[in-house]
Design an enzyme around this catalytic site. Structure first.
Site, PDB file in Angstrom:
ATOM      1  N   HIS A 148       0.859  -1.188   0.000  1.00  0.00           N
ATOM      2  CA  HIS A 148       0.000   0.000   0.000  1.00  0.00           C
ATOM      3  C   HIS A 148       0.891   1.232   0.000  1.00  0.00           C
ATOM      4  O   HIS A 148       1.752   1.380   0.879  1.00  0.00           O
ATOM      5  CB  HIS A 148      -0.916   0.005   1.222  1.00  0.00           C
ATOM      6  CG  HIS A 148      -1.601   1.322   1.464  1.00  0.00           C
ATOM      7  ND1 HIS A 148      -2.276   2.001   0.472  1.00  0.00           N
ATOM      8  CD2 HIS A 148      -1.704   2.095   2.578  1.00  0.00           C
ATOM      9  CE1 HIS A 148      -2.765   3.122   0.970  1.00  0.00           C
ATOM     10  NE2 HIS A 148      -2.426   3.205   2.248  1.00  0.00           N
ATOM     11  N   HIS A 173       1.293   5.704  -1.129  1.00  0.00           N
ATOM     12  CA  HIS A 173       0.644   6.985  -1.393  1.00  0.00           C
ATOM     13  C   HIS A 173       1.305   7.610  -2.623  1.00  0.00           C
ATOM     14  O   HIS A 173       1.739   8.750  -2.597  1.00  0.00           O
ATOM     15  CB  HIS A 173       0.776   7.915  -0.185  1.00  0.00           C
ATOM     16  CG  HIS A 173       0.055   7.442   1.035  1.00  0.00           C
ATOM     17  ND1 HIS A 173       0.029   8.174   2.208  1.00  0.00           N
ATOM     18  CD2 HIS A 173      -0.655   6.316   1.295  1.00  0.00           C
ATOM     19  CE1 HIS A 173      -0.672   7.522   3.127  1.00  0.00           C
ATOM     20  NE2 HIS A 173      -1.085   6.390   2.599  1.00  0.00           N
ATOM     21  N   TYR A 183       1.771  -4.334 -20.188  1.00  0.00           N
ATOM     22  CA  TYR A 183       2.299  -4.693 -18.873  1.00  0.00           C
ATOM     23  C   TYR A 183       1.411  -4.221 -17.734  1.00  0.00           C
ATOM     24  O   TYR A 183       1.415  -4.817 -16.648  1.00  0.00           O
ATOM     25  CB  TYR A 183       3.739  -4.192 -18.713  1.00  0.00           C
ATOM     26  CG  TYR A 183       4.703  -5.121 -19.403  1.00  0.00           C
ATOM     27  CD1 TYR A 183       5.195  -6.240 -18.740  1.00  0.00           C
ATOM     28  CD2 TYR A 183       5.061  -4.920 -20.727  1.00  0.00           C
ATOM     29  CE1 TYR A 183       6.048  -7.125 -19.369  1.00  0.00           C
ATOM     30  CE2 TYR A 183       5.913  -5.802 -21.369  1.00  0.00           C
ATOM     31  CZ  TYR A 183       6.400  -6.897 -20.691  1.00  0.00           C
ATOM     32  OH  TYR A 183       7.228  -7.787 -21.323  1.00  0.00           O
TER      33      TYR A 183
END
Length: 221
Positions: free
Chosen positions: A93, A95, A120
């Site tokens: 995860h 940002h 891709y």
């Protein structure tokens, strides 16, 4: 791979992501699911660029802290993807700037955030779903991810960032990077009427590489 090697792998990939500006400050987190059902998870308020292998949180199969520092408050994100993606062994995860940016655009399809721009992107990230905004750490985000029923390995949280699952940590990192680069391409080309992959070209990728794209059968893209 031993526990020590897994911890070192988390630190190595975390440092690489941080040093390339893909998740600033103490943002972002990484988890690995272990053979006994427990996890290794990066600690809360820890920069991915400066992780200490010994301080990475070790959780048991029930999510209880066994050793290391307190885990990230984003545990609900990881739990929801692991529960719905049976083959997932790692989750990243971030940002990352461009992936966050596209979550704020009005034209985004929540069931296929990005068009088929490159092979891709489809091969590594598949298609990407958009989950509505939730406060960071809000357990309700888990229900939103579970509502996708495991069809997506890559999810974008509105105004927040990507959450990507993979069969290995390397696969999850590469898919997250591909998602970020595709988001960057989308923003660069927005309004310029670019040529995306055709339905026939997408079908060829699906056939040759055995891809599972939630929207492919319905829309041909």
């Amino acid at each position: 791979m031993t526990d020590v090697r897994l911890r070192e792998e988390i630190c190595r990939f975390g440092r690489s992501l941080f040093e390339r500006g893909l998740t600033p400050g103490s943002s972002g987190n990484i988890s690995l699911r272990l053979d006994d059902g427990g996890w290794l998870v990066t600690p809360t308020n820890a920069s991915l660029g400066f992780l200490d292998p010994a301080r990475i949180a070790r959780l048991d199969a029930q999510g209880k802290l066994v050793s290391g520092d307190a885990p990230t408050k984003e545990i609900p994100l990881h739990t929801a993807l692991y529960e719905t993606r049976a083959g997932a062994r790692a989750i990243v995860h971030l940002h990352s700037t461009h992936a966050v940016a596209i979550t704020m655009l009005p034209e985004i399809d929540p069931m296929a955030v990005l068009p088929p721009m490159t092979p891709y992107y489809l091969m590594r990230a598949g298609q990407t779903a958009l989950v509505p905004y939730f406060r960071p750490g809000d357990p309700a985000v888990a229900d939103a991810i579970k509502g996708l029923a495991g069809r997506y390995s890559s999810v974008l949280l509105a105004n927040h960032g990507p959450v990507v699952a993979g069969v290995t940590l390397e696969a999850a990192v590469f898919a997250t990077e591909e998602l970020e680069e595709t988001a960057k391409l989308y923003l660069l080309l927005r309004g310029l009427n670019p040529r995306y992959l055709s339905p026939e070209q997408v079908s060829d990728l699906v056939r040759v590489f055995g891809l599972t794209l939630p929207r492919h059968d319905e829309h041909g893209h």
